[in-house]
Design a protein around this motif. Sequence first.
Motif, PDB file in Angstrom:
ATOM      1  N   UNK A 177      39.928  23.456  -4.393  1.00  0.00           N
ATOM      2  CA  UNK A 177      39.236  24.309  -5.357  1.00  0.00           C
ATOM      3  C   UNK A 177      40.040  24.454  -6.640  1.00  0.00           C
ATOM      4  N   UNK A 178      41.367  24.423  -6.526  1.00  0.00           N
ATOM      5  CA  UNK A 178      42.238  24.556  -7.690  1.00  0.00           C
ATOM      6  C   UNK A 178      42.868  23.205  -7.958  1.00  0.00           C
ATOM      7  N   UNK A 179      42.232  22.424  -8.810  1.00  0.00           N
ATOM      8  CA  UNK A 179      42.665  21.069  -9.103  1.00  0.00           C
ATOM      9  C   UNK A 179      42.691  20.882 -10.619  1.00  0.00           C
ATOM     10  N   UNK A 180      42.908  19.643 -11.040  1.00  0.00           N
ATOM     11  CA  UNK A 180      42.963  19.347 -12.473  1.00  0.00           C
ATOM     12  C   UNK A 180      41.552  19.252 -13.033  1.00  0.00           C
ATOM     13  N   UNK A 181      41.301  19.961 -14.112  1.00  0.00           N
ATOM     14  CA  UNK A 181      40.015  19.897 -14.798  1.00  0.00           C
ATOM     15  C   UNK A 181      40.057  18.732 -15.782  1.00  0.00           C
ATOM     16  N   UNK A 182      39.137  17.770 -15.614  1.00  0.00           N
ATOM     17  CA  UNK A 182      39.199  16.546 -16.416  1.00  0.00           C
ATOM     18  C   UNK A 182      37.910  15.760 -16.220  1.00  0.00           C
ATOM     19  N   UNK A 183      37.794  14.660 -16.971  1.00  0.00           N
ATOM     20  CA  UNK A 183      36.723  13.690 -16.790  1.00  0.00           C
ATOM     21  C   UNK A 183      37.270  12.523 -15.978  1.00  0.00           C
ATOM     22  N   UNK A 184      36.604  12.208 -14.867  1.00  0.00           N
ATOM     23  CA  UNK A 184      37.060  11.165 -13.958  1.00  0.00           C
ATOM     24  C   UNK A 184      36.046  10.022 -13.947  1.00  0.00           C
ATOM     25  N   UNK A 185      36.579   8.805 -13.978  1.00  0.00           N
ATOM     26  CA  UNK A 185      35.765   7.594 -13.833  1.00  0.00           C
ATOM     27  C   UNK A 185      36.129   6.945 -12.499  1.00  0.00           C
TER      28      UNK A 185
END
Length: 285
Positions: free
Chosen positions: A149-157
């Motif tokens: 639930x507490x992870x890196x907020x980002x755009x993933x491909x």
Amino acid sequence: MTIEQRLVPVRMPALLVDGDVTLQADAHVSGSQGSVHANGDLTVATPTVRVDRRATASGFIVADDTWSADEMDAGQMPRMPIPQVQAADFQAEADYSLRADGHVRDRNGVFDCDSGADGTGCRDTIPPGGAAPLGWVFSPTAGWSLVLDHAVEATFYSDTSLTIAASPGAPGAPFRLSLIVEGDIDVVGTPTLRPASAIGIQFIADRDIRVGGTAGHSAFEGGVLVGEQLALLGDVLLAGQAVVRNASSVSTLVAATVMGDSAEISFNGTVETVAYIVTGWRENP
């Protein structure tokens, strides 16, 4: 000879499917652009389905005689153009690539890491994220899964399928995450998300997208672009737009596009996917 064309943008509905779509149970399409269009047949399986604006189909509308959309419902309507969007077109938007070989690639190259069984093995090492765990784990058979639930907020491909098994975010504090995927996206947790990408994309998948969290409320914002089929089931709210290309099925995750249970798409024209039609032309010798 020069041919000049006059192109006009087409205002897209909240849910646009290049084929058949079924609305069932308490599905609700709401908002100032709260319309649905199917380039095939539109089936309204239960009278409790609500569409705030228009329900249209290029084929037929199959519904109980007592059912109607709030503004208009009609079959045999003109087809709407479907943008031919693919995940690879947006790869440059990604902060990280989750590869099918289990490696993670960021914009500065490849850093090898063991994702670990709990998702804490791979860590973001680039400010401002600091040393936060990415939160993803890899399986050769199932692809990548978000488990924290507490992870890196980002755009993933990803060039493989992704699963959201965790429930990051909360009402009033959404988790910023965008997924651009060559495979499927399967949401089995109950996240509250908003796009991390600057272009307002929540999900792009070349194959299927299934959102089926039934243990609690799931919420998403932004655009959802689906290559094959879409299933929105459970207690889920998409504050945005869903466009479904309905390509021939390669994935078996979703058999046909359906929206049901208490799923809602609420669309007011933000983060709109735009297509164009030719309304006139002239030839210059």
